[in-house]
Motif scaffolding. Structure first.
Motif, PDB file in Angstrom:
ATOM      1  N   ASP A   1       8.055   9.575  55.244  1.00 53.60           N
ATOM      2  CA  ASP A   1       8.752   8.667  56.164  1.00 53.60           C
ATOM      3  C   ASP A   1       8.226   7.256  56.023  1.00 53.60           C
ATOM      4  O   ASP A   1       8.975   6.280  56.055  1.00 53.60           O
ATOM      5  CB  ASP A   1       8.557   9.132  57.621  1.00 53.60           C
ATOM      6  N   ILE A   2       6.894   7.154  55.871  1.00 58.03           N
ATOM      7  CA  ILE A   2       6.296   5.823  55.737  1.00 58.03           C
ATOM      8  C   ILE A   2       6.796   5.160  54.464  1.00 58.03           C
ATOM      9  O   ILE A   2       7.193   3.996  54.457  1.00 58.03           O
ATOM     10  CB  ILE A   2       4.758   5.930  55.724  1.00 58.03           C
ATOM     11  N   ARG A   3       6.834   5.944  53.368  1.00 61.64           N
ATOM     12  CA  ARG A   3       7.336   5.395  52.105  1.00 61.64           C
ATOM     13  C   ARG A   3       8.780   4.942  52.260  1.00 61.64           C
ATOM     14  O   ARG A   3       9.176   3.892  51.766  1.00 61.64           O
ATOM     15  CB  ARG A   3       7.251   6.442  50.993  1.00 61.64           C
ATOM     16  N   ALA A   4       9.559   5.770  52.967  1.00 58.94           N
ATOM     17  CA  ALA A   4      10.974   5.440  53.135  1.00 58.94           C
ATOM     18  C   ALA A   4      11.143   4.130  53.903  1.00 58.94           C
ATOM     19  O   ALA A   4      11.915   3.264  53.497  1.00 58.94           O
ATOM     20  CB  ALA A   4      11.683   6.574  53.862  1.00 58.94           C
ATOM     21  N   SER A   5      10.378   3.953  54.993  1.00 61.81           N
ATOM     22  CA  SER A   5      10.578   2.710  55.760  1.00 61.81           C
ATOM     23  C   SER A   5      10.090   1.500  54.968  1.00 61.81           C
ATOM     24  O   SER A   5      10.653   0.417  55.086  1.00 61.81           O
ATOM     25  CB  SER A   5       9.928   2.770  57.146  1.00 61.81           C
ATOM     26  N   LEU A   6       9.072   1.682  54.123  1.00 61.73           N
ATOM     27  CA  LEU A   6       8.637   0.570  53.285  1.00 61.73           C
ATOM     28  C   LEU A   6       9.689   0.252  52.222  1.00 61.73           C
ATOM     29  O   LEU A   6       9.960  -0.912  51.927  1.00 61.73           O
ATOM     30  CB  LEU A   6       7.303   0.899  52.608  1.00 61.73           C
ATOM     31  N   GLY A   7      10.314   1.318  51.692  1.00 55.80           N
ATOM     32  CA  GLY A   7      11.347   1.123  50.687  1.00 55.80           C
ATOM     33  C   GLY A   7      12.518   0.336  51.244  1.00 55.80           C
ATOM     34  O   GLY A   7      13.029  -0.587  50.611  1.00 55.80           O
ATOM     35  N   GLN A   8      12.901   0.672  52.483  1.00 57.55           N
ATOM     36  CA  GLN A   8      14.025  -0.030  53.114  1.00 57.55           C
ATOM     37  C   GLN A   8      13.709  -1.496  53.366  1.00 57.55           C
ATOM     38  O   GLN A   8      14.568  -2.348  53.308  1.00 57.55           O
ATOM     39  CB  GLN A   8      14.380   0.638  54.440  1.00 57.55           C
ATOM     40  N   ALA A   9      12.435  -1.753  53.631  1.00 56.48           N
ATOM     41  CA  ALA A   9      12.048  -3.128  53.961  1.00 56.48           C
ATOM     42  C   ALA A   9      11.791  -3.947  52.696  1.00 56.48           C
ATOM     43  O   ALA A   9      11.353  -5.090  52.768  1.00 56.48           O
ATOM     44  CB  ALA A   9      10.811  -3.121  54.840  1.00 56.48           C
ATOM     45  N   GLY A  10      12.055  -3.361  51.521  1.00 58.04           N
ATOM     46  CA  GLY A  10      11.916  -4.132  50.289  1.00 58.04           C
ATOM     47  C   GLY A  10      10.568  -3.997  49.609  1.00 58.04           C
ATOM     48  O   GLY A  10      10.146  -4.882  48.876  1.00 58.04           O
ATOM     49  N   TYR A  11       9.871  -2.900  49.875  1.00 62.44           N
ATOM     50  CA  TYR A  11       8.631  -2.632  49.129  1.00 62.44           C
ATOM     51  C   TYR A  11       8.742  -1.269  48.439  1.00 62.44           C
ATOM     52  O   TYR A  11       8.061  -0.322  48.810  1.00 62.44           O
ATOM     53  CB  TYR A  11       7.414  -2.603  50.062  1.00 62.44           C
ATOM     54  N   PRO A  12       9.633  -1.173  47.437  1.00 64.95           N
ATOM     55  CA  PRO A  12       9.890   0.150  46.863  1.00 64.95           C
ATOM     56  C   PRO A  12       8.706   0.731  46.087  1.00 64.95           C
ATOM     57  O   PRO A  12       8.584   1.932  45.955  1.00 64.95           O
ATOM     58  CB  PRO A  12      11.082  -0.100  45.932  1.00 64.95           C
ATOM     59  N   GLU A  13       7.844  -0.140  45.566  1.00 67.67           N
ATOM     60  CA  GLU A  13       6.769   0.343  44.694  1.00 67.67           C
ATOM     61  C   GLU A  13       5.477   0.619  45.461  1.00 67.67           C
ATOM     62  O   GLU A  13       4.432   0.819  44.848  1.00 67.67           O
ATOM     63  CB  GLU A  13       6.479  -0.695  43.610  1.00 67.67           C
ATOM     64  N   ALA A  14       5.536   0.599  46.779  1.00 69.36           N
ATOM     65  CA  ALA A  14       4.309   0.711  47.564  1.00 69.36           C
ATOM     66  C   ALA A  14       3.618   2.056  47.338  1.00 69.36           C
ATOM     67  O   ALA A  14       4.262   3.094  47.241  1.00 69.36           O
ATOM     68  CB  ALA A  14       4.638   0.544  49.042  1.00 69.36           C
ATOM     69  N   ILE A  15       2.282   2.003  47.233  1.00 72.17           N
ATOM     70  CA  ILE A  15       1.497   3.232  47.141  1.00 72.17           C
ATOM     71  C   ILE A  15       0.953   3.525  48.538  1.00 72.17           C
ATOM     72  O   ILE A  15       0.310   2.674  49.151  1.00 72.17           O
ATOM     73  CB  ILE A  15       0.343   3.065  46.138  1.00 72.17           C
ATOM     74  N   VAL A  16       1.261   4.704  49.049  1.00 76.44           N
ATOM     75  CA  VAL A  16       0.865   5.045  50.415  1.00 76.44           C
ATOM     76  C   VAL A  16      -0.097   6.223  50.377  1.00 76.44           C
ATOM     77  O   VAL A  16       0.197   7.251  49.786  1.00 76.44           O
ATOM     78  CB  VAL A  16       2.108   5.414  51.259  1.00 76.44           C
ATOM     79  N   GLN A  17      -1.256   6.055  50.973  1.00 73.55           N
ATOM     80  CA  GLN A  17      -2.263   7.119  50.966  1.00 73.55           C
ATOM     81  C   GLN A  17      -2.851   7.294  52.352  1.00 73.55           C
ATOM     82  O   GLN A  17      -3.007   6.320  53.076  1.00 73.55           O
ATOM     83  CB  GLN A  17      -3.424   6.750  50.037  1.00 73.55           C
ATOM     84  N   THR A  18      -3.226   8.536  52.686  1.00 66.02           N
ATOM     85  CA  THR A  18      -4.007   8.702  53.898  1.00 66.02           C
ATOM     86  C   THR A  18      -5.405   8.189  53.611  1.00 66.02           C
ATOM     87  O   THR A  18      -5.877   8.233  52.488  1.00 66.02           O
ATOM     88  CB  THR A  18      -4.132  10.169  54.314  1.00 66.02           C
ATOM     89  N   PHE A  19      -6.050   7.702  54.637  1.00 62.24           N
ATOM     90  CA  PHE A  19      -7.309   7.012  54.423  1.00 62.24           C
ATOM     91  C   PHE A  19      -8.324   7.518  55.432  1.00 62.24           C
ATOM     92  O   PHE A  19      -8.466   6.982  56.515  1.00 62.24           O
ATOM     93  CB  PHE A  19      -7.053   5.507  54.581  1.00 62.24           C
ATOM     94  N   GLY A  20      -9.001   8.604  55.087  1.00 65.46           N
ATOM     95  CA  GLY A  20     -10.047   9.128  55.966  1.00 65.46           C
ATOM     96  C   GLY A  20      -9.549  10.073  57.028  1.00 65.46           C
ATOM     97  O   GLY A  20     -10.131  11.106  57.273  1.00 65.46           O
ATOM     98  N   SER A  21      -8.437   9.736  57.667  1.00 60.63           N
ATOM     99  CA  SER A  21      -7.887  10.631  58.678  1.00 60.63           C
ATOM    100  C   SER A  21      -6.373  10.575  58.572  1.00 60.63           C
ATOM    101  O   SER A  21      -5.833   9.651  57.975  1.00 60.63           O
ATOM    102  CB  SER A  21      -8.343  10.202  60.075  1.00 60.63           C
ATOM    103  N   PRO A  22      -5.675  11.568  59.138  1.00 62.84           N
ATOM    104  CA  PRO A  22      -4.219  11.581  58.961  1.00 62.84           C
ATOM    105  C   PRO A  22      -3.506  10.410  59.624  1.00 62.84           C
ATOM    106  O   PRO A  22      -2.363  10.123  59.296  1.00 62.84           O
ATOM    107  CB  PRO A  22      -3.786  12.913  59.572  1.00 62.84           C
ATOM    108  N   THR A  23      -4.169   9.723  60.543  1.00 64.18           N
ATOM    109  CA  THR A  23      -3.494   8.627  61.226  1.00 64.18           C
ATOM    110  C   THR A  23      -3.761   7.271  60.575  1.00 64.18           C
ATOM    111  O   THR A  23      -3.059   6.310  60.833  1.00 64.18           O
ATOM    112  CB  THR A  23      -3.941   8.553  62.697  1.00 64.18           C
ATOM    113  N   ASP A  24      -4.814   7.199  59.743  1.00 62.49           N
ATOM    114  CA  ASP A  24      -5.097   5.933  59.060  1.00 62.49           C
ATOM    115  C   ASP A  24      -4.407   5.929  57.704  1.00 62.49           C
ATOM    116  O   ASP A  24      -4.541   6.868  56.930  1.00 62.49           O
ATOM    117  CB  ASP A  24      -6.610   5.742  58.845  1.00 62.49           C
ATOM    118  N   ILE A  25      -3.679   4.868  57.438  1.00 63.94           N
ATOM    119  CA  ILE A  25      -2.880   4.820  56.216  1.00 63.94           C
ATOM    120  C   ILE A  25      -3.237   3.569  55.420  1.00 63.94           C
ATOM    121  O   ILE A  25      -3.391   2.487  55.983  1.00 63.94           O
ATOM    122  CB  ILE A  25      -1.366   4.770  56.573  1.00 63.94           C
ATOM    123  N   MET A  26      -3.380   3.744  54.119  1.00 62.67           N
ATOM    124  CA  MET A  26      -3.611   2.606  53.245  1.00 62.67           C
ATOM    125  C   MET A  26      -2.365   2.379  52.410  1.00 62.67           C
ATOM    126  O   MET A  26      -1.835   3.306  51.805  1.00 62.67           O
ATOM    127  CB  MET A  26      -4.815   2.886  52.342  1.00 62.67           C
TER     128      MET A  26
END
Lengths: 302, 621
Positions: free
Chosen positions: A57-82
């Motif tokens: 879902d996070i990737r999808a909303s970034l894609g819609q906002a014009g960041y299609p190549e974004a790399i999305v990773q969990t960062f330490g905990s499921p709620t922190d995102i890099m």
């Protein structure tokens, strides 16, 4: 079976090859290569969600906002995102990404950090990479000159350079992202092109030694015809794999598959029209390939 | 007899394949997502009671672990998915409190009998599985101060050579320098000189308390330049160290103005990585001071082993660790750890020049380490980490120079084999330009989405299946033989990569499939040759024999040339290029074996040693 006169159009295709390589070099100068996140670095945004979100879902909303190549990773905990983006970092980027993320979720999102990140590939890799290529070319030349003959080694190296330039040229012309996977693909193209050229050269050498009749052009034509079946089979099987990667592999291996498809096509073409052509240009003859005769003992006594 | 392999050859092939299958097998057992619990200090024991508490904490969140075990270094709880694992870590952390460290982990499920023969699965890269993430901060204040120290000694030399009389040069709190002169005239001369020599200085002449001095500030641009240099240098050193540690496919990049990110894939010994990455150690080689030397030119240091008494050595440094071209840890004649050092050209000349005139004197090796003391203080109700850096310099050896030294020698006096290899590694990788601290440590999830990974794997399967079908249609029985060889090639390649514990990334998987695509080539060459020979009128048995015979030199030449390229790429390349070179080389070697030896053995079993009329090898070319 009919013999195809490959070498009949060799001058035309030589001009074509030269035009392609020059065009590629020109494109490399004008458009440059579009280096990806691996090479240029970009921006990094860290956010915290109030509750865990599916990464898709996070990737999808970034894609819609014009960041299609974004790399999305969990960062330490499921709620922190890099989030890593392949674009220059600006002062407002963090907030822009944040509002894009807020649009796609009910949960609360807060910004933890927004910074630029440097290249993953050090300058030393570029320098060493270039040096390595040159060294590799030199050793290939030596080996082929030793196993075959000097003229064959020129043919092989020219064909190799031809293929690499054209793949790079297409990438710069179409402004495709050049990342580490594409670099790996280029290395594979080198292996493939060399393999193909050596197989064809091997048959040419054999026929020069075996066939008593015919001039160089006829012998080369005959050799190309004999190896044509094998050349097509191997290219086809390799291309089959690449088609599968290209159409079903997702965006991650798109670049990899594209580079290799171009490389395999050009590599197949170049072992016929570039390597063999160079041999003719350098006036390859039967004498070049006869096994060296043992020198007779000269009796210098009167 | 034509087309019969002797029994020993067939047995050898079966043996090689069997070894391949066994070593590839661990990859069939997927890693479990696990949470590892250890004590915050090594004195905290982990026992059943802790395990029970962890399980209770999980129950309150509605989670259960699939298995749990106690190990020598902590407890391990396994989970079904990475989502569950992340939630479980949160729950356990809250349940157990700060006395315990809960870390994400991947636990291999390799059966014991496989582990006992040294077999293990390949590691998955950052893109497929994620890993650990360190954020390190470069101490910029220290970087600038180090540069200022160099300026101070340069300024002193310049003033002295121009015969301008100065009293002292001091560092100020704000990072500027004060140069005190005996009078205003000398100061003005000094100002003119320094203005001329250093465009990067902002110089102000000041008078206070009857003293004339210059206040020197570095320009903002120069400070930026120093900082940029420091971070670039550190980035290179950290990359070298990660490579020296043998971590494949890491990620090392700059983040923000003064930080460096290091991500290491899969399960690694994170404690070891942390120790090596942040270490700032260097060596200095100096002569022992003569008894009559003036105090101004000497310094006294303690020895590392506390039995020896402190020694007084010269202030002049012969060379430092940065002149080291290569360093290897090994053992001397008495079995004591030592480091064999090779100096670069310049260092070797310096060492030779100094030691030539110092035979029978003693030379000290000074071990310098930047360390930090960390303490926690409450500042306005918030706990803050306060780090005080300090430098520890101790002599590790003081030995009599027997003869003029060249560019090769050994250092002894180390604290065991572990330290010797660590010192050798640090010398090889180069020193850090400025001290560096860990500010954050986390685990990161895979950089590729689950969807992307699945697509990648599916496409690879489709590609492989297409090749199999294609070969079957074109070459019939020979196609089946080739397909068996191809599949075995895949197994052998996986086995070889597992033995080297290579790290697998998505492009790596694609690369493997590509080598498979290319491995077909050898069989295509052989089969085409057989067809040709049949067309030339040879009987089937002779055609098979001639086909294999003739195609061999072609395959050999083509593969050896490619292998040469792969070896060079491995030798000069770094990181991802190296990884690719390994895959390519292994692929060439295994494919030569399967495509020539294995198919020949199969073809011999099917057709060899009997009367045959025709071969099932498809029509056309």
């Amino acid at each position: 079976m009919k013999t195809i006169n490959f070498m009949g159009v060799r001058k035309l295709l030589a001009a074509f090859s030269i035009a392609l390589v020059l065009g590629s070099i020109a494109s490399l100068f004008v458009n440059k290569l579009q280096f990806g996140l691996d090479f240029t670095g970009g921006a990094l945004v860290e956010v915290a969600y109030s509750k865990a979100q599916p990464l898709e879902d996070i990737r999808a909303s970034l894609g819609q906002a014009g960041y299609p190549e974004a790399i999305v990773q969990t960062f330490g905990s499921p709620t922190d995102i890099m989030v890593r983006l392949a674009q220059d970092h600006t002062a407002t980027l963090g907030d822009e990404v944040l509002s894009a993320l807020r649009a796609g979720t009910e949960a609360e999102v807060s910004l933890l950090r927004s910074e630029f990140v440097g290249a993953q590939v050090g300058e030393e890799l570029r320098e060493q990479g270039g040096l390595g290529m040159l060294l590799a070319l030199a050793i290939v030349m030596l080996y082929v000159a030793f196993r075959f003959q000097f003229k064959f080694s020129v043919g092989a190296v020219v064909a190799l350079a031809h293929d690499v330039f054209i793949v790079l040229g297409v990438f710069s012309l179409l402004k495709l992202d050049f990342d580490l996977t594409v670099l790996a693909a280029i290395l594979a193209v080198i292996g493939y092109s060399l393999n193909d050229t050596i197989v064809v050269s091997d048959r040419i050498r054999e026929n020069f030694r075996k066939m008593r009749k015919g001039d160089s052009e006829e012998i080369i034509n005959e050799s190309l015809n004999q190896t044509l079946g094998r050349t097509l089979m191997t290219s086809l099987t390799t291309l089959l794999v690449l088609f599968a990667l290209f159409f079903f592999g997702g965006e991650m291996i798109h670049g990899f598959a594209t580079a290799l498809m171009i490389g395999v096509l050009v590599g197949t073409y170049s072992s016929i029209y570039v390597a063999a052509n160079v041999l003719l240009v350098m006036n390859i003859s039967r004498e070049d390939l006869l096994p060296p005769e043992k020198e007779e003992e000269v009796d210098d006594l009167p | 007899m034509l087309n019969r392999y002797p029994l020993w050859k067939n047995l050898l092939i079966v043996l090689v394949l069997a070894v391949g299958v066994i070593y590839a097998a661990p990859n069939l057992y997927p890693d479990d997502y696990a949470v590892q619990v250890t004590g915050a200090s090594s004195a905290t024991p982990i026992d059943d009671r802790i395990l029970e508490r962890a399980k209770r904490a999980l129950e309150t969140e509605g989670l259960t672990s699939t298995a749990s075990e106690l190990e020598s270094n902590g407890a391990l709880l396994r989970f079904r998915s990475s989502d569950e694992q992340l939630r479980a870590q949160e729950a356990i952390k809250r349940g157990l409190g700060d006395d315990y460290v809960t870390a994400l982990n991947l636990a291999p499920t390799t059966p014991d009998w496989l582990t006992s023969i040294g077999a293990g699965p390949m590691k998955l890269g950052l893109d497929l599985r994620g890993g650990v993430h360190f954020l390190m901060e470069v101490d910029m204040v220290a970087a600038v101060k180090q540069r200022l120290d160099v300026y101070v000694s340069e300024i002193k030399t310049k003033l002295r050579s121009e015969r301008i009389r100065y009293r002292a040069i001091t560092h100020n709190e704000d990072g500027s320098l004060n140069v005190k002169f005996s009078d205003a005239e000398a100061r003005d001369a000094g100002q003119t000189l320094l203005r001329r020599e250093y465009s990067e200085f902002q110089i102000a002449a000041e008078d206070a308390d009857g003293e004339s001095f210059l206040n020197i500030n570095l320009t903002e641009a120069k400070i930026r330049e120093i900082e940029d240099y420091a971070i670039k240098q550190n980035l290179t050193t950290i990359r070298n160290r990660v490579n020296e540690l043998g971590v494949a496919e890491p990620l090392v990049q700059r983040q923000g103005r003064n930080r460096i990110v290091v991500q290491l894939p899969g399960v690694q010994d994170t404690a070891a990585a942390k120790r090596i990455l942040g270490k700032t150690a260097n060596l200095e080689f100096r002569l022992e001071a003569r008894p009559d030397e003036s105090r101004a030119n000497t310094e006294t240091f303690e020895f590392r082993d506390e039995r020896s008494r402190p020694a007084t050595i010269e202030k002049d440094i012969i060379i430092t660790g940065s002149s080291v071209a290569n360093a290897q840890a090994n053992f001397d004649e008495n079995g004591m750890p030592q480091v064999s050092i090779t100096l670069d050209g310049n260092g070797g000349r310096m060492m030779n020049r100094v030691t030539r005139n110092a035979v029978k004197r003693r030379m000290a090796v000074l071990f310098i380490e930047h360390k930090t003391r960390t303490r926690y203080e409450m500042v306005e109700g918030v706990e803050q980490e306060i780090r005080t850096p300090y430098v520890e310099k101790k002599i590790i050896s003081l030995a009599t120079i027997q003869t003029a030294l060249g560019n090769q020698f050994r250092i002894t006096g180390l604290d065991g084999a572990g330290e010797a290899s660590e010192l050798a590694l640090l010398l090889r990788a180069g020193a850090l330009a400025a001290p560096i601290y860990f500010v954050e440590e986390r685990t990161v999830g895979p950089s590729l989405g689950q969807q992307n990974i699945e697509l990648g794997v599916t496409s690879v399967q489709i590609g492989f299946a297409l090749v199999l079908v294609f070969m079957l249609v074109f070459y019939r029985v020979f196609g089946i033989v080739a397909n068996v060889a191809l599949s075995l090639n895949l197994v052998m390649l996986v086995a070889a990569m597992s033995m080297l514990s290579a790290t697998l990334t998505l492009p790596g998987i694609a690369g493997i499939v590509l080598t498979v695509g290319m491995a077909v080539d050898a069989n295509v060459l052989i089969f085409s040759r057989i067809k040709e020979e049949l067309k030339n009128g040879l009987p089937p048995q002779s055609a098979i024999h001639a086909g294999y015979e003739r195609a061999f030199s072609t395959i050999f030449d083509a593969n050896l040339t490619t292998l040469l390229v792969a070896v060079i790429l491995f030798a000069v390349g770094t990181g991802p290029v190296k990884g690719f070179a390994v895959t390519l080389s292994l692929g060439i070697i295994t494919s030569m074996f399967t495509a020539i030896m294995v198919t020949r053995s199969l073809v011999n079993l099917i057709y060899g040693g009997r009367e045959i009329k025709r071969l099932s090898i498809g029509g056309g070319v």
